[in-house]
Design a protein around this motif. Structure first.
Motif, short mmCIF file in Angstrom:
data_model
loop_
_atom_site.label_atom_id
_atom_site.label_comp_id
_atom_site.label_asym_id
_atom_site.label_seq_id
_atom_site.Cartn_x
_atom_site.Cartn_y
_atom_site.Cartn_z
N LYS A 90 0.83 -1.20 0.00
CA LYS A 90 0.00 0.00 0.00
C LYS A 90 0.87 1.26 0.00
O LYS A 90 0.55 2.26 -0.65
N THR A 91 1.99 1.23 0.74
CA THR A 91 2.87 2.39 0.81
C THR A 91 3.53 2.67 -0.54
O THR A 91 3.59 3.81 -1.01
N CYS A 92 4.04 1.62 -1.19
CA CYS A 92 4.67 1.79 -2.51
C CYS A 92 3.66 2.33 -3.53
O CYS A 92 3.98 3.21 -4.34
N LYS A 93 2.46 1.81 -3.48
CA LYS A 93 1.42 2.28 -4.39
C LYS A 93 1.13 3.76 -4.15
O LYS A 93 0.97 4.55 -5.10
N GLN A 94 1.09 4.17 -2.88
CA GLN A 94 0.80 5.56 -2.54
C GLN A 94 1.94 6.49 -2.99
O GLN A 94 1.71 7.59 -3.50
N ILE A 95 3.20 6.04 -2.79
CA ILE A 95 4.35 6.85 -3.23
C ILE A 95 4.27 7.08 -4.74
O ILE A 95 4.52 8.19 -5.24
N ALA A 96 3.94 6.02 -5.48
CA ALA A 96 3.83 6.14 -6.93
C ALA A 96 2.74 7.14 -7.32
O ALA A 96 2.89 7.94 -8.26
N GLU A 97 1.62 7.13 -6.60
CA GLU A 97 0.52 8.07 -6.89
C GLU A 97 0.95 9.51 -6.61
O GLU A 97 0.62 10.44 -7.37
N TRP A 98 1.69 9.73 -5.51
CA TRP A 98 2.18 11.09 -5.21
C TRP A 98 3.14 11.57 -6.30
O TRP A 98 3.11 12.73 -6.69
N ARG A 99 3.99 10.65 -6.76
CA ARG A 99 4.94 11.04 -7.82
C ARG A 99 4.20 11.41 -9.10
O ARG A 99 4.54 12.39 -9.78
#
Length: 892
Positions: A702-711
Motif C-alpha cells: 500500500k505504501t509503494c502504491k501511494q508513493i507512486a501516486e504522489w509522484r
C-alpha cells in the motif's frame, strides 16, 4: 490280466510323454517371459531416464532464467534511473562518480550518448567525446518512438575493444518529446553465463541466452566455452517455454540433445539449456547390458532346474503314487513336525450328550506335551487324564467342533499341571465320526507380542512411558481418585529453549539432554507417581493421592530444581537447562482426561509466555485469555482477507526550519464495528501468530502504491519509512518482495526506508543483520526506532551503515522537567554526529521540547506538535507548507 497291466503301462507312458511336453513348453515359456520382462524393464527405465533428464534440463533452464532475469532487470532499472536523471537535468550527471560510490556494479559500463552520437557522460572504459552514432543500436533507438529497452550484441570499444559485448539502449527525449540521445549500458557477453556453475554442466551440455528468434548473446559449455553458439542455424521456439528432443543435424557436433527453453517476453530474450542425449543415457546403457546378462544367467538356471526337476520327478513318481493315500489320511491332522496331533473318537450318553473323548491315535509330540507315554495315551479317555473341571471344558470345545465342523482356542497352562506349561493353540476338525486335533506351542509368539506391546507403550529414547500408555493409564487414575475422593495433580512440562540447544549442539546432544531430564524426573517421583514423555521436549507427571494445592506447588518447585541440576557430558557453559510447568488438579480443573490435559497445557503456555523457568497452576482466566487471543487472531485474519487495514502517515520535520523531511507509514485497522483500531491492540497478536509477515507485506504494498501516486501527481519524492519486525527479516521472502514492489510501481529503493527496533538489530543468530546488509546493498535506507531502550552496539550501527536513529519518546516526554532525559538525548545526538547518522526525536508534543532539541542539535522531530498520523490524502497539503510548526512552536 496281462492285457490290463499292459494297458495301464501304456496309459502311464502316454501321461509321462504328455507331461514331458508340457514341462518343456513351460520352461520355454518362463525363459521367454523372463526376457520379455527384461526388455520391457530396459525400455521403461530408459524412458524414465529421459524423463528425469528432461526435468533436470528444465530445472537448469529455470535456474539460469532467474540469473539472467535478475541481471537484465538490474541493467533495465539502472537505465531507467540514468534516463530519469538526464532528462530532469537537475544536476550534472557524473557516471564515474556514481561508480566510485557503488551505485552500480564493476561489471556494468553505462554511458549517455547525445543526439549527435557523441558520448556526453562517460565511464572508466568509454570517455566523454567518443563517437558512437555509427552503431546499430543508435539508429534503432532514434527511429523507434518507444521507451523500451533495446538489446544488441556486438564488439566493444574503448578499453573493451575487440571483446564481445551486449549493449542495452534506452531512448532519451527532451522536454518537447523529441529524440535527445541514448542511455547505453554495456556488459561483457560472458557476464550472462558466468553465474552458472561449470561443474553442473555435463559433457556435450550447454546453456545460452539469445534474442528471441535472433542471434546468440552468451553461451557456455562444460569447458567454459563462450563461443557464439552451438546451433548450425538460429532455432525458432513458438511457445514461451517447453522441452523437446532436437535431432543432431541442428547442432555443430551433430549430437542429439534434450532442449528446454523459457522466454523472457519483457526483454525479447530466450534462455536455453541443452543436455546431450548420448551422454545422459551412456551410464544407463551399461545397466541395460547388465539386465540382459542377468536374464541370460537366470534363463540358463531355469533350464537346468527344469531338467533336474524332471529327472527327480520321474524318480519319485512311483513312490509318490504308492504313498499318496497315506499322506492324504494324515494331512488332515498334521500341519508341521513340531505340532502335536490326536485322533479322537467321541462317546455319547443315552440322552445324546457328549460323555467321553477316546484317543484313537497320537504322535510323539502329543505324548511329550501331556507327559504320558504314547503307548499309554492311545486308547485313554480325556476324562481320566484331566481333572473334572478341565475335562468339562474339553467336552464343550469338542462339542463345538462336532456341531460347526471346526473349533479353535488359545489357552494357558501354569507349571505343575498335567500338561507342559506355556501358551498353546488348539484346533479341531470334524472328520466323519472322529475329530482330528492339533496342538501348537505358541509361548514364544505370545512373549514376542507382549514385548511389542510393551515397546509400543514405551518411549524408545528415554525408557519412560509414552502417550499411548498415558491414554490408558490416566482415565483409570482419575477413576481411582474419584472412588477414594482424593485429588490428582497433572504436571505438563516443556523444556525452555530446547530447540536452540538442538540447533546449536545437534540432535545427539539433544537426545543426551532428554535422557538426563528423564533420569532427573524419575529421581523426584514417589513409588506411586508416574511420568511419561509425550514427544519432543514435553513430559507429563501424574501425582495421585494429593492432599492440597500447596502440595502441588511444592512438587512443581521440586521438579524445576531437579531439571536445573541436570548433568550431562556437555560443557555447562554452552547451554542452560530450565523448564516451564503447567499444573492442573482433578477435579478442580477437569474431571476427565482431555479437559485435565488441556488445562495443564494452557497453564504451561501461560508460564512460558509470562516468564520461562517457572510454573503456573491453572486458572479459568488462563483459558479465557487463550480464547480471546484465538478470537483476536481470527478477526485479524478476517481483516487481512477483507482488506480492512489502512495506512496512515506521520510526517517528520527539520528541527530548525520546520520543513517537511519525510514520513513514517503506520498501519491502522478499520474495524466495521469498533472503528479505527490502533496498532498496539493487534500488532502483538500478529507477532505471536506469525501474521506479521503477511500484514507487513500489505503495508509495504500500500505504501509503494501511494508513493507512486504522489509522484504521478507531481509531488516531491520524500522517503517513507515502514516498520519491519524480526520475524519479517528472518523470512527470506521480504527482500524479494521489496524489490518486486519497487519494480512494479516504478520506484527506486531510496524512496523507501526500513525502520526496525533496536532489539531486532541485535538478534543472536545474526539472521537480521545479514538481511539488513543485503537490503542496504540494494539501496534501501535503514532507520533504528526506539533508540536507547535496548543494548545497542556502536559497531553494529557502523557495520550496518545506519542512516537514521530515532530517540525513543520515553526520553523526550520529560525534556524541560528532567535533567537526566536531556542528558540521554544529548548522548544520542552525540553518537549520531560521531557516526554521521541523522537523529530524529519521537513524541515531540510541546514547544519547550522542540526548543531543547534545537539546542542539542537534533536533526529532525516527529510527534503531535508537528502532526498526528493522518490519511494519505492529507499528506500533499503538509508537504506544501513552508513550515510544519505552529507559530507558538517557533518561540526560541
Amino acid at each position: 490280466m496281462k492285457d490290463t497291466q499292459d494297458t495301464a503301462l501304456l496309459k502311464h507312458l502316454h501321461e509321462d510323454r504328455m507331461m514331458m511336453i508340457v514341462w518343456i513348453f513351460a520352461c520355454m515359456l518362463i525363459v521367454s517371459a523372463l526376457f520379455g520382462v527384461t526388455f520391457i524393464k530396459i525400455n521403461a527405465d530408459r524412458t524414465q531416464q529421459l524423463i528425469a533428464v528432461e526435468q533436470q534440463t528444465q530445472a537448469r533452464t529455470a535456474s539460469y532464467l532467474e540469473q539472467v532475469t535478475q541481471t537484465v532487470g538490474q541493467v533495465d532499472q539502472l537505465s531507467r534511473v540514468i534516463k530519469y536523471q538526464w532528462e530532469r537535468k537537475a544536476d550534472v550527471l557524473d557516471l564515474e562518480e556514481q561508480y566510485k560510490k557503488g551505485i552500480y556494479q564493476t561489471t556494468i559500463f553505462p554511458v549517455v550518448i547525445d543526439a549527435e552520437g557523441m558520448v556526453a557522460a562517460g565511464n572508466r572504459v568509454l570517455k566523454k567525446g567518443h563517437y558512437m552514432g555509427d552503431l546499430d543500436f543508435f539508429a534503432a533507438a532514434k527511429e523507434k518512438n518507444s521507451d523500451e529497452l533495446l538489446i544488441c550484441p556486438g564488439i566493444g570499444r574503448g578499453l573493451l575493444e575487440g571483446r564481445p559485448v551486449i549493449r542495452f539502449a534506452r531512448r532519451i527525449v527532451n522536454a518537447k518529446g523529441q529524440f535527445d540521445g541514448v542511455v547505453l549500458i554495456a556488459i561483457e557477453a560472458n557476464l550472462l553465463a558466468t553465474f552458472h556453475d561449470v561443474s553442473l554442466i555435463g559433457e556435450g551440455d550447454f546453456i545460452s541466452v539469445r534474442l528471441d528468434n535472433g542471434p546468440v548473446l552468451s553461451s557456455k559449455n562444460k569447458d567454459g566455452d563462450l563461443s557464439l553458439g552451438f546451433y548450425n542455424f538460429a532455432p525458432t521456439f513458438v511457445a514461451n517455454n517447453g522441452v523437446m528432443l532436437e535431432e543432431g543435424d541442428k547442432f555443430i557436433d551433430y549430437g542429439e540433445r534434450i532442449i528446454a527453453w523459457q522466454k523472457i517476453p519483457e526483454f525479447s530474450l530466450i534462455v536455453i539449456a541443452a543436455t546431450s542425449k548420448k551422454n545422459a543415457l551412456l551410464a544407463y546403457e551399461e545397466t541395460g547390458k547388465t539386465y540382459i546378462q542377468i536374464a541370460s544367467i537366470v534363463g540358463f538356471l531355469v533350464v537346468i532346474f527344469g531338467i533336474a526337476s524332471w529327472m527327480i520327478r520321474n524318480r519319485n513318481v512311483a513312490h509318490r503314487r504308492s504313498k499318496e493315500k497315506v499322506r492324504e489320511t494324515f494331512r488332515l491332522a498334521v500341519d508341521s513336525a513340531r505340532e502335536a496331533f490326536f485322533m479322537v473318537r467321541p462317546n455319547f450318553g443315552d440322552a445324546g450328550e457328549l460323555a467321553g473323548l477316546i484317543i484313537k491315535d497320537c504322535n510323539e509330540r502329543a505324548a511329550e506335551i501331556l507327559g504320558i507315554s504314547q503307548s499309554l495315551l492311545v486308547g485313554a479317555n480325556f476324562n481320566d487324564i484331566y481333572p473334572a473341571n478341565v475335562a468339562k471344558k474339553l467336552r464343550l470345545f469338542f462339542d463345538r467342533a462336532l456341531k460347526e465342523g471346526f473349533a479353535e482356542e488359545e489357552f494357558q497352562v501354569l507349571p505343575g499341571k498335567v500338561h507342559a506349561s506355556g501358551w498353546f493353540l488348539r484346533r479341531a476338525v470334524s472328520s466323519g465320526s472322529d475329530v482330528a486335533v492339533t496342538l501348537r506351542d505358541i509361548s514364544e509368539s505370545k512373549q514376542q507380542a507382549q514385548m511389542l506391546e510393551n515397546m509400543a507403550r514405551t518411549d524408545a529414547l528415554t525408557g519412560l512411558s509414552n502417550r499411548y500408555w498415558l491414554n490408558d493409564y490416566l482415565p483409570s487414575a482419575i477413576q481411582r481418585s474419584k472412588l477414594i475422593q482424593k485429588r490428582l495433580a497433572l504436571f505438563y512440562l516443556d523444556l525452555d529453549n530446547f530447540k536452540d540447544i538442538n540447533d546449536s549442539l545437534g540432535h545427539k546432544a539433544g537426545d543426551e539432554i532428554l535422557c538426563s531430564v528423564a533420569d532427573a524426573l524419575r529421581s523426584v517421583l514417589n513409588k506411586n507417581d508416574q511420568v511419561a514423555r509425550l514427544g519432543g521436549d514435553e513430559f507429563i507427571l501424574i501425582i495421585e493421592n494429593l492432599e492440597s494445592e500447596q502440595q502441588a506447588e511444592e512438587y512443581a518447585i521440586k521438579i524445576g530444581n531437579a531439571i536445573r541440576r541436570v548433568k550431562t557430558s556437555l560443557p555447562k557453559k554452552i547451554f542452560s537447562m530450565d523448564v516451564s510447568i503447567g499444573v492442573a488438579i482433578y477435579p478442580d480443573h477437569g474431571q476427565e482426561m482431555d479437559s485435565l490435559v488441556q488445562s495443564a497445557d494452557i497453564a504451561m503456555y501461560v508460564a512460558k509466555s509470562e516468564k520461562k523457568g517457572t510454573f503456573r497452576i491453572y486458572k479459568e482466566l488462563f483459558g479465557q485469555n487463550i480464547r480471546e487471543r484465538v478470537n483476536a487472531e481470527y478477526e485479524l485474519r478476517q481483516a487481512i482477507e477483507l482488506d480492512q487495514l489502512v495506512v496512515f502517515y506521520q510526517p517528520r520535520a527539520d528541527t530548525v526550519t520546520g520543513k517537511f523531511c519525510g514520513m513514517e507509514a503506520l498501519v491502522r485497522w478499520q474495524h466495521p464495528e469498533r472503528g479505527l483500531v490502533p496498532p498496539n491492540l493487534f500488532i502483538p497478536v500478529a507477532e505471536q501468530s506469525g501474521l506479521i509477515i503477511q500484514l507487513g507485506e500489505i503495508v509495504i504494498e500500500k505504501t509503494c502504491k501511494q508513493i507512486a501516486e504522489w509522484r504521478e501527481a507531481g509531488l516531491s519524492a520524500h522517503s517513507v519509512s515502514v516498520n519491519v519486525s524480526a520475524l519479517q527479516l528472518k523470512d527470506k521472502n521480504l527482500r524479494h518482495f521489496l524489490v518486486d514492489c519497487m519494480q512494479r510501481h516504478g520506484l527506486t529503493p531510496c524512496m523507501l526506508s526500513i525502520e526496525l527496533t533496536e532489539s531486532t538489530m541485535l538478534d543472536e543468530e545474526g539472521v537480521a543483520s545479514s538481511e539488513l546488509k543485503r537490503l542496504r546493498e540494494l539501496g534501501f535506507h535503514l532507520l533504528i526506532d526506539d533508540f536507547g531502550t535496548g543494548q545497542s552496539s556502536l559497531s553494529k550501527l557502523q557495520s550496518l551503515e545506519i542512516d537514521l536513529i530515532k530517540i525513543d519518546q520515553s526520553f523526550v516526554v520529560n525534556l524541560g522537567e528532567d535533567v537526566q532525559s536531556k542528558a540521554l538525548c544529548s548522548a544520542v545526538v552525540s553518537i549520531g554526529r560521531a557516526l554521521n547518522i541523522k537523529v530524529v526525536a519521537e513524541g515531540v508534543e510541546t514547544p519547550e521540547q522542540l526548543r531543547i532539541l534545537r539546542q542539542l542539535g537534533c536533526d529532525e522531530v516527529q510527534g503531535y506538535l508537528i502532526s498526528k498520523p493522518v490519511p494519505a490524502h492529507q499528506i500533499p497539503e503538509l508537504m506544501q507548507r513552508a513550515s510544519l510548526f505552529e507559530p507558538i512552536a517557533l518561540i526560541a
